[in-house]
Each structure stands twice: as structure tokens, then as C-alpha cells.
Write an enzyme that holds these catalytic residues in place. Sequence first.
Site, short mmCIF file in Angstrom:
data_model
loop_
_atom_site.label_atom_id
_atom_site.label_comp_id
_atom_site.label_asym_id
_atom_site.label_seq_id
_atom_site.Cartn_x
_atom_site.Cartn_y
_atom_site.Cartn_z
N LYS A 197 0.81 -1.23 0.00
CA LYS A 197 0.00 0.00 0.00
C LYS A 197 0.84 1.28 0.00
O LYS A 197 1.79 1.41 0.76
CB LYS A 197 -0.89 0.02 1.24
CG LYS A 197 -1.82 -1.20 1.36
CD LYS A 197 -3.25 -0.80 1.03
CE LYS A 197 -4.18 -1.99 1.04
NZ LYS A 197 -4.66 -2.31 2.37
N GLY A 350 11.11 -6.25 8.61
CA GLY A 350 9.83 -6.74 8.09
C GLY A 350 9.94 -7.72 6.94
O GLY A 350 10.75 -8.65 6.98
#
Length: 394
Positions: A197, A350
Amino acid sequence: MNKRTVTDMNVKGKRVFCRVDLNVPMQNGQVTDDTRILAVLPTIRHLMEQGAKVILATHLGRPKGKVVEELRLDPVAKRLGELLKTEVAKTDTVYGEEVDQAISQLQDGDVLLLENVRFEIGEEQNDPKLVQAFTNMAEIYINDAFGTSHRAHASTAGVAEQLPAAAGFLLEKEIDVLSKALDHPERPFTAIIGGSKVKDKINVIDRFLDIVDNLLIGGGLACTFLKAKGYEIGNSLLEEDKIDLAKGFIKKAEEKGVKFYIQQDAVVADAFKEDASLQTVPANAIPEGWMCLDIGPKTAQNYHEVIMDSKLIVWNGPMGVFEMEAFSGGTKAVAKALADTEGYTVIGGGDSAAAVEKFNLANAMDHISTGGGASLRFMEGRGLPGIIALDDKD
């Protein structure tokens, strides 16, 4: 770094509350990857050697303030003890009589691991009662959990505001590497931004456009940029409300003289599944009903060339749905280029960290951040509560 570090503190004979990040993968009651434990050993060993009574706190998983038996830390204490070659005592509660008793029995150089701090609802709420309980346990606070420092929790920010507080070696290294990369980058400086996103990466893209020479875009968020260029993107992920923002970023790059790279080709599928029908198409010719799930080989080659010519590369976010083999090619190609370049490589935690691990390229990277959300927030130029709360150097 202008914060006090563990070497600035006299810890001999003192009770030291040390927040670490031992949120490790487990299976059948066994730790399956001890990377995060290994990362904090230098700080724990230093505290032991200096004669501190070490009280370790960590979370594991997301128990949301309830006791979840599978998320108890006994396997973590066992593995930590094996690595330290000493017994690591562990409590079954986070605070209270049992913990007080265990702390009273600590000798200089001993290590005690508290139960999963997120078993307490007050941890994520930074509840004053829990903060006070942690404060009462110790005389000094050390934060070596970069991965949770962007959260103002009881064991990160709360207790740090109540005790003399300093950074551990891992936290110090994270801040030093990321600060140097952002404030005094070697050039050409390239940032690679992926993920799903645009909204999750707005601030970091904006910040990078002020400081980088090249910005490479990939992942699901690239589709909004393709749409901003007037391309048809089929059924690809699109953030309709971010199209103007994407156009603004392209314009800002032009004004700043930043080379802004958006994919030239795409691996597209007729469904979001491993065995979907695939084809590689130009980025401006994604068929109706199909979705872009990875950058194509031309783009991967182009990105490889930019990376090879760079002196510093920061990577945050995959180029496609790398968890599915069919759409892992672009992420793998970028990881391989980072492994091969002579430039200094910083992996922003991440999914990017998971990708270099998956492709067995972690050892070829110069720095892999231990915190996904924390490193992203740091790269955005925002303060991290767990670091702000530490004492400034005199």
C-alpha cells in the site's frame, strides 16, 4: 547517537531491567529461529560481566493481555541459557510476589527472564500500575529492543521515563546505521520501496525524495503509480484516493532531480493464487481482469543495474507476492543484486528481512534492521517513543 548507552552506566551490583525483543518463531515448544536471541547476546553478556542482576523483559506474539499457554517463554529461556552457557531463571508471571521473590535471589551476573509482558493488558496501554511495577523491580533501565521502540508501551517508554535509562548495543547500532544512511549518505544513494500500500509508505517516500539519487518502486503500491501515469492496470491493487498523491511524488522527483523508477513490465495473473495462469506483459498493457503480482524481468534487470552502480542502498518492502514461488522472481532479483553490489546495503526489517532470509542471502547484507515498523518510522524522520525516553548523554 546522543543518548546514553549501556557502557555509560555503572551496573555493578545493580538490578537492571533490560527490554529485549525475543519475539522468535516457535514450533512444538521449540525455538525454530534464534536470530533475535543472538542479536541481543552482546548486551546481556556485557551486563553479566559487569556484575549486574539482569531482569529481561520481552513480548512473544500477540496474546492481547491474556495468558496464552503456547506463548509462554519457557523455550526462549531454555535457548537463551544454552547460548549464554548459564542457567536463565524464568518467572511464570510478569510481576507480583513470585517475581519479587525471584529478583531477591539474584546474584551479581545472574539472568532472570520475566513471563511474556503482553500477557498483561497494561503493557500495550502503557498503564501506570504496570509501569510502577516494572520501575520497582530495578535501579537501571536498558532498551535493546529496537523492533518495539516505536510503541509507547509500559516496558519500552513507560519504565524508561522513571529510571536512569540507556540504549543497549543492538539499539545503538540500529540508530547509528540508519542515522548515518539518512544524514550522511554515500552517493549514489538508492532507495527501494515496495510493499502493498502507498498509504503505508507515504512519509518514507516523501522523505527519501529529499535525500536520494534514485528511487525504485515495486510491489502492490506500484500499481497506483502506474495508474497515475495513465496506464490501465486491470484488477491490480489500486488505492483510488492515492492517485493524485502518486502524481505529486512523480512531480516532486522531477523537481528534485531524483531518478524515479517505476516498473516497465509486470508478471500478471488471472487470480491471486499460486497456480493461476501467468504472463509477462509491458506495464502499460495489463489485460482487463488480470492483476500485477510481481515486477517483470526487464524491470528486475534495470533495477539490478541501478543497484550495482550505487554506494548506499536502503530497501523496504518486497517487489511482489514473494511468498508465492510464481511471484517471487522480482524480489529475489533485487535481493541478489543487493548481495552482489559493493555498495552498503541496509534492509529495513519486516518483509524485506524475511525475503533475504528466504533466499539465503541474509549473510551478504551489511545491515538488516531488527524492526520493520520501527525502522520505517525512523526512516520517515519521526521520533520513536522508546528512544526518546532514554537519557541524553551529559
